[in-house]
Enzyme design. Structure first.
Site, PDB file in Angstrom:
ATOM      1  N   CYS A 105       0.887  -1.167   0.000  1.00  0.00           N
ATOM      2  CA  CYS A 105       0.000   0.000   0.000  1.00  0.00           C
ATOM      3  C   CYS A 105       0.921   1.213   0.000  1.00  0.00           C
ATOM      4  CB  CYS A 105      -0.919   0.020   1.218  1.00  0.00           C
ATOM      5  SG  CYS A 105      -1.939   1.521   1.302  1.00  0.00           S
ATOM      6  N   CYS A 108      -0.558   4.360   2.465  1.00  0.00           N
ATOM      7  CA  CYS A 108      -0.614   4.231   3.929  1.00  0.00           C
ATOM      8  C   CYS A 108      -0.288   2.785   4.292  1.00  0.00           C
ATOM      9  CB  CYS A 108      -1.959   4.687   4.474  1.00  0.00           C
ATOM     10  SG  CYS A 108      -3.381   3.970   3.627  1.00  0.00           S
ATOM     11  N   SER A 109      -1.283   2.032   4.742  1.00  0.00           N
ATOM     12  CA  SER A 109      -1.018   0.627   5.076  1.00  0.00           C
ATOM     13  C   SER A 109      -2.277  -0.222   4.925  1.00  0.00           C
ATOM     14  CB  SER A 109      -0.459   0.510   6.499  1.00  0.00           C
ATOM     15  OG  SER A 109      -1.345   1.093   7.446  1.00  0.00           O
ATOM     16  N   CYS A 110      -3.041   0.023   3.856  1.00  0.00           N
ATOM     17  CA  CYS A 110      -4.236  -0.776   3.607  1.00  0.00           C
ATOM     18  C   CYS A 110      -3.848  -2.250   3.497  1.00  0.00           C
ATOM     19  CB  CYS A 110      -4.924  -0.312   2.333  1.00  0.00           C
ATOM     20  SG  CYS A 110      -5.600   1.361   2.435  1.00  0.00           S
TER      21      CYS A 110
END
Length: 203
Positions: A105, A108-110
């Site tokens: 991602c 961000c950190s999906c």
């Protein structure tokens, strides 16, 4: 790629709130640090990845389920009782002899929590998020995964609208294994795509 090589990433609002709650519970003596570590480890290494492994093992032994998983992963995993936050738009992709997929991602950190559990720290850190797009083969090699030049590497960028997870190639030597035995072979990192599953050696 070891986690200590990366810089601390900016925390999301949810992570800030979770850390604040953790600190308060520790301060009040309600929660011990080792308990928190144990819970996080359980969700990171066991409960979450076990869900994804269960779906992939089913796909390996059931061609019709595999078709459904690749066509609509959200519905297919729901057949196995798997659902939850961050899992509304799951997409499963298959690694083959011709192509190796890896997920990231970049914004961000999906991450597909229902099938993979909590994201590892390195997945959220900036070096992985930027480098795997620019130099995926080098990053994979740091995880011990050397992809031959004859095989294409595709980087899939998860986001708020779609969260990918990988169906790794079924390892050689696993032809006679049961579905449960197959699920035990599948790791979180193989479903992110940074590692591959080794051949099964029967004693």
């Amino acid at each position: 790629m070891s986690e200590h090589k990366h810089h601390q990433h900016d925390l999301s609002e949810g992570e800030v709130r979770a850390k604040a709650l953790e600190s308060l519970l520790k301060e009040k003596g309600i929660l011990q640090g080792d308990v928190v570590d144990s819970i996080v480890s359980m969700y990171t290494q066991d409960i979450g990845p076990m869900n994804g492994a269960k779906a992939i093992a089913r796909a390996w032994v059931d061609p019709e389920y595999k078709k459904r998983l690749l066509a609509n992963a959200t519905k297919a995993v729901a057949e196995l009782g798997i659902s939850g936050m961050e899992g509304e738009n799951l997409v499963a992709v298959e690694n083959t002899d011709d192509v190796h997929h890896v997920i990231v991602c970049t914004l961000c950190s999906c991450y597909p929590w229902p099938v993979l559990g909590l994201p590892p720290r390195w997945y959220k850190d900036a070096p992985y998020r930027s480098r795997v797009v620019r130099e995926p083969r080098s990053v994979l090699a740091e995880f011990g995964t050397v992809v031959p030049d004859s095989k294409e590497v595709k980087v899939l960028d998860s986001n708020v609208e779609v969260r990918y997870f990988i169906m790794p190639q079924r390892p050689a030597g696993s032809e006679d294994m049961t579905e449960n035995e197959l699920a035990a072979l599948i790791t979180r990192d193989s479903m992110v795509g940074v590692t591959v599953l080794p051949p099964v050696v029967r004693k």
